[in-house]
Write an enzyme that holds these catalytic residues in place. Structure first.
Site, PDB file in Angstrom:
ATOM      1  N   ARG A 250      83.229  71.071  76.684  1.00 27.70           N
ATOM      2  CA  ARG A 250      82.801  69.846  76.000  1.00 27.70           C
ATOM      3  C   ARG A 250      82.744  70.131  74.499  1.00 27.70           C
ATOM      4  NH1 ARG A 250      83.995  67.398  79.879  1.00 27.70           N
ATOM      5  NH2 ARG A 250      82.745  65.950  81.132  1.00 27.70           N
ATOM      6  N   GLU A 279      84.957  62.651  70.175  1.00 24.35           N
ATOM      7  CA  GLU A 279      86.157  62.031  70.753  1.00 24.35           C
ATOM      8  C   GLU A 279      86.046  60.506  70.699  1.00 24.35           C
ATOM      9  OE1 GLU A 279      86.540  63.679  74.707  1.00 24.35           O
ATOM     10  OE2 GLU A 279      86.561  65.706  73.933  1.00 24.35           O
ATOM     11  N   HIS A 297      91.758  65.957  75.288  1.00 18.19           N
ATOM     12  CA  HIS A 297      90.944  65.957  76.525  1.00 18.19           C
ATOM     13  C   HIS A 297      91.789  65.567  77.739  1.00 18.19           C
ATOM     14  CE1 HIS A 297      86.533  65.543  78.030  1.00 18.19           C
ATOM     15  NE2 HIS A 297      87.321  66.027  78.975  1.00 18.19           N
TER      16      HIS A 297
END
Ligand SMILES: *[C@@H]1O[C@H](CO)[C@@H](O)[C@H](O)[C@H]1NC(C)=O
Ligand SMILES: *[C@@H]1O[C@H](CO)[C@@H](O)[C@H](O)[C@H]1NC(C)=O
Ligand SMILES: *[C@@H]1O[C@H](CO)[C@@H](O)[C@H](O)[C@H]1NC(C)=O
Length: 348
Positions: A250, A279, A297
């Site tokens: 993460r 993000e 991602h």
């Protein structure tokens, strides 16, 4: 569930099923299926407050449904219907859910551990090799008509020390994949490796030793209050000069300002990132740094893994409906479940 009355429990899907349609549709034999696949957080909160979802026993949510409802934070969890007992979340990471708030309301939460291990580990290995070879430079140079660009000589994994931060399912899969490349492996974990799990022969080291002695550091921790910003200025200062940092876990576990500074100073030789602090915004210091391999991602974006994840999500829903418990509950709500249903009901 009261079969006598023929009333089926209600399952609410937040988001879309992409691959496991057959498994999902089969749930309609034992439950009434409803879906929310668009709208805003404001609408969802208002509908919850207005009792629109009263009677829902299980929520099945996708990773992308956070774009519809926002995080399952305390504000949202507090307005979820009183009938709700289970949330089946699609993803290994569940930082988009305040699991403590769910536990306090007697709601159990499951995630999809295991299903993502192979795919996430492949992504980490791809980024380790990509960062070592500074692959971004020749990739982009070739398409810009500049042949190799200013790539220079790069590095290879053979004989390097890989430090794995977080030896859960994904970390272990990375360790296994690292060995054929001649990498040596050490790791840090909240708990030591149980003997029977010491398959990879990786050495357990303290967090500080891992930072100080690894040539490559790969992050495989969950994001929570204690891991947010875990790798920051102080930690980069402790690392070997020329270290390669890879993060497929993460974004917010790594302080990106600190990473950019470490890259600019040459402390970090290269970075490979599939996840980012904000993000979908990417730090300009990373975008403009040719020594970074950046992905948006996509660590688990394969047909095989997405299918495994969706099937496990549906299996958790089915287990909740048929047996009153989830198959893969998260740690925060596992204890609650062990205390049994009476406890769950008292809490809610
Ligand atoms: C690392 O810690 C997690 C959480 O406590 C545990 O599930 C896992 O088995 C540990 N890994 C090793 C290799 O000990
Ligand atoms: C795992 O095996 C390696 C190699 O045999 C050893 O160095 C290491 O100490 C072991 N780790 C643990 C936690 O037992
Ligand atoms: C966050 O995760 C870490 C690593 O798995 C764990 O040791 C810690 O207890 C967790 N912290 C919180 C606040 O949940």
């Amino acid at each position: 569930m009261s079969p006598d009355e023929g009333v089926k429990p209600i399952v609410l899907l937040l988001g879309e099923v992409v691959l496991a349609h057959a498994e999902w549709n089969a749930l309609s034999e034992i439950a009434e299926l409803r879906q929310v696949n668009h709208g805003t957080r404001e609408q969802f909160l208002n509908d919850c407050r207005a009792g629109v979802y009263e009677g829902v026993l299980v929520i099945s949510r996708t990773y992308d449904s956070t774009q519809i409802t926002g995080r399952f934070d305390k504000e949202l969890v507090d307005v979820l219907p009183s009938s709700l007992k289970f949330v089946s979340h699609n993803g290994a990471g569940y930082d988009s859910i305040d699991a403590h708030a769910c536990a306090a309301r007697g709601i159990s939460v499951s995630n999809t551990p295991g299903a993502v291990d192979a795919c996430s580990a492949d992504t980490a290995i791809f980024l380790i090799l990509g960062a070592l070879r500074r692959i971004h430079i020749p990739y982009t140079a070739l398409r810009a008509g500049k042949w190799r660009g200013n790539m220079g000589l790069t590095h290879e994994p053979e004989g390097k020390m890989l430090g794995i931060l977080g030896m859960g399912g994904i970390g272990t899969a990375v360790a296994r994949r690292a060995l054929p490349f001649g990498l040596r492996v050490q790791y840090h974990n909240r708990s030591c490796v149980p003997e029977q799990q010491n398959i990879t022969g990786a050495k357990y080291v303290s967090f500080e030793e891992l930072l100080q002695t690894s040539d490559i550091i790969s992050v495989h921790l969950p994001l929570n209050a204690s891991t947010r910003g875990l790798v920051s200025y102080k930690e980069f200062a402790m690392m070997k000069t020329g270290v390669v940092l890879v993060n497929t876990a993460r974004g917010p576990i790594v302080n990106e300002d600190a990473l950019v500074k470490a890259l600019e100073e040459g402390k970090v030789w290269g970075a490979g990132l599939d996840v980012h602090e904000r993000e979908p915004d990417i730090h300009p210091g990373l975008i403009n740094n040719e020594n970074c391999v950046l992905l948006p991602h996509v660590g688990t974006a394969t047909v095989e893994t997405q299918r495994k994840m969706e099937v496990l999500v549906v299996e958790n829903v089915r287990s909740a409906l048929e047996r009153g418990r989830l198959i893969t509950p998260v740690a925060e709500t596992r204890k609650m479940m062990a205390n049994g249903f009476t406890q769950v009901q008292e809490l809610s």
